[in-house]
Design a protein around this motif. Structure first.
Motif, short mmCIF file in Angstrom:
data_model
loop_
_atom_site.label_atom_id
_atom_site.label_comp_id
_atom_site.label_asym_id
_atom_site.label_seq_id
_atom_site.Cartn_x
_atom_site.Cartn_y
_atom_site.Cartn_z
N PRO A 121 -10.82 41.70 24.83
CA PRO A 121 -12.00 40.90 24.52
C PRO A 121 -13.05 41.73 23.79
N ARG A 122 -13.59 41.18 22.73
CA ARG A 122 -14.64 41.88 22.00
C ARG A 122 -15.99 41.35 22.44
N LYS A 123 -17.00 42.14 22.18
CA LYS A 123 -18.34 41.74 22.59
C LYS A 123 -18.77 40.50 21.83
N ARG A 124 -19.35 39.59 22.53
CA ARG A 124 -19.82 38.35 21.93
C ARG A 124 -21.34 38.40 21.82
N GLN A 125 -21.83 39.31 20.99
CA GLN A 125 -23.26 39.49 20.83
C GLN A 125 -23.67 39.23 19.40
N ALA A 126 -24.94 38.89 19.26
CA ALA A 126 -25.50 38.74 17.93
C ALA A 126 -25.60 40.12 17.28
N ALA A 127 -25.44 40.15 15.98
CA ALA A 127 -25.59 41.40 15.23
C ALA A 127 -27.06 41.55 14.86
N ARG A 180 -20.84 31.27 21.25
CA ARG A 180 -21.71 31.20 22.42
C ARG A 180 -23.13 31.64 22.08
N VAL A 181 -24.07 31.16 22.88
CA VAL A 181 -25.48 31.52 22.70
C VAL A 181 -25.70 32.93 23.21
N ASP A 182 -26.48 33.71 22.48
CA ASP A 182 -26.88 35.05 22.91
C ASP A 182 -28.40 35.06 23.06
N ARG A 183 -28.88 35.77 24.05
CA ARG A 183 -30.32 35.87 24.29
C ARG A 183 -30.71 37.31 23.94
N VAL A 184 -31.59 37.47 22.95
CA VAL A 184 -31.97 38.79 22.47
C VAL A 184 -33.44 39.06 22.79
N GLN A 185 -33.76 40.35 22.96
CA GLN A 185 -35.12 40.75 23.26
C GLN A 185 -35.39 42.11 22.61
N LEU A 186 -36.50 42.22 21.89
CA LEU A 186 -36.90 43.46 21.23
C LEU A 186 -37.75 44.29 22.18
N HIS A 187 -37.42 45.56 22.31
CA HIS A 187 -38.17 46.50 23.16
C HIS A 187 -38.73 47.60 22.27
N VAL A 188 -39.97 47.98 22.50
CA VAL A 188 -40.62 49.02 21.71
C VAL A 188 -41.21 50.07 22.65
N GLU A 189 -40.86 51.33 22.40
CA GLU A 189 -41.44 52.44 23.14
C GLU A 189 -42.44 53.14 22.23
N CYS A 190 -43.71 53.16 22.65
CA CYS A 190 -44.77 53.74 21.83
C CYS A 190 -44.78 55.26 21.98
N ALA A 191 -45.25 55.95 20.93
CA ALA A 191 -45.23 57.41 20.91
C ALA A 191 -46.34 58.02 21.77
N ARG A 192 -47.46 57.38 21.85
CA ARG A 192 -48.61 57.93 22.61
C ARG A 192 -48.52 57.54 24.08
N TRP A 216 -35.45 48.97 20.11
CA TRP A 216 -34.07 48.52 20.29
C TRP A 216 -34.05 47.08 20.77
N VAL A 217 -32.87 46.48 20.67
CA VAL A 217 -32.67 45.08 21.06
C VAL A 217 -31.68 45.05 22.22
N SER A 218 -32.01 44.26 23.25
CA SER A 218 -31.07 44.05 24.35
C SER A 218 -30.50 42.63 24.24
N HIS A 219 -29.29 42.47 24.78
CA HIS A 219 -28.57 41.20 24.70
C HIS A 219 -28.27 40.68 26.09
N HIS A 220 -28.43 39.40 26.28
CA HIS A 220 -28.10 38.74 27.54
C HIS A 220 -27.38 37.45 27.18
N ALA A 221 -26.06 37.48 27.23
CA ALA A 221 -25.26 36.31 26.84
C ALA A 221 -25.44 35.18 27.83
N GLU A 222 -25.57 33.97 27.31
CA GLU A 222 -25.67 32.78 28.16
C GLU A 222 -24.27 32.43 28.64
N ARG A 223 -24.18 31.91 29.81
CA ARG A 223 -22.87 31.56 30.38
C ARG A 223 -22.61 30.07 30.23
#
Length: 110
Positions: free
Chosen positions: A32-38, A58-70, A103-110
């Motif tokens: 099985p290959r990953k079923r994530q958005a590119a 299938r639906v993928d749920r994506v979220q952008l995360h940002v780590e600040c330098a300061r 970075w982007v995290s993925h949470h696939a919908e079931r």
């Protein structure tokens, strides 16, 4: 007659090895290959953006995360967004000053 038995045994051995190799290669193809958005992420100064396209059924749920330098600049997480089949979404987030990483995290919908 002993030569015929040796030839038959050798052919049986070759056929068995061939079947094992064919079975292992087909199992590797059916893995099985990953079923994530590119997603592609870019950082420009204090702004981070991510563009995600979902080629999967299938639906993928994506979220952008940002780590600040300061140390005093709070890290940011964009709200999670659903990306349906054959859909594209753009996400954006920022820091007050420079961005250390995004970075982007993925949470696939079931």
């Amino acid at each position: 007659m002993p030569t015929t038995r040796r030839v038959a045994a050798a052919l049986l051995l070759v056929a068995t090895v061939g079947l094992v190799i064919a079975a292992s290669s087909s199992a590797a193809q059916e893995r099985p290959r990953k079923r994530q958005a590119a997603c592609s992420t870019s950082v420009r100064g204090s702004h981070a953006t991510a563009s995600c396209f979902n080629p999967n059924p299938r639906v993928d749920r994506v979220q952008l995360h940002v780590e600040c330098a300061r140390w005093w600049d709070p890290d940011m997480d964009a709200r999670p967004v659903e990306v349906g089949p054959a859909q594209r979404v753009d996400l954006a987030e920022r820091c007050w000053k420079e961005i250390r990483k995004a970075w982007v995290s993925h949470h696939a919908e079931r």
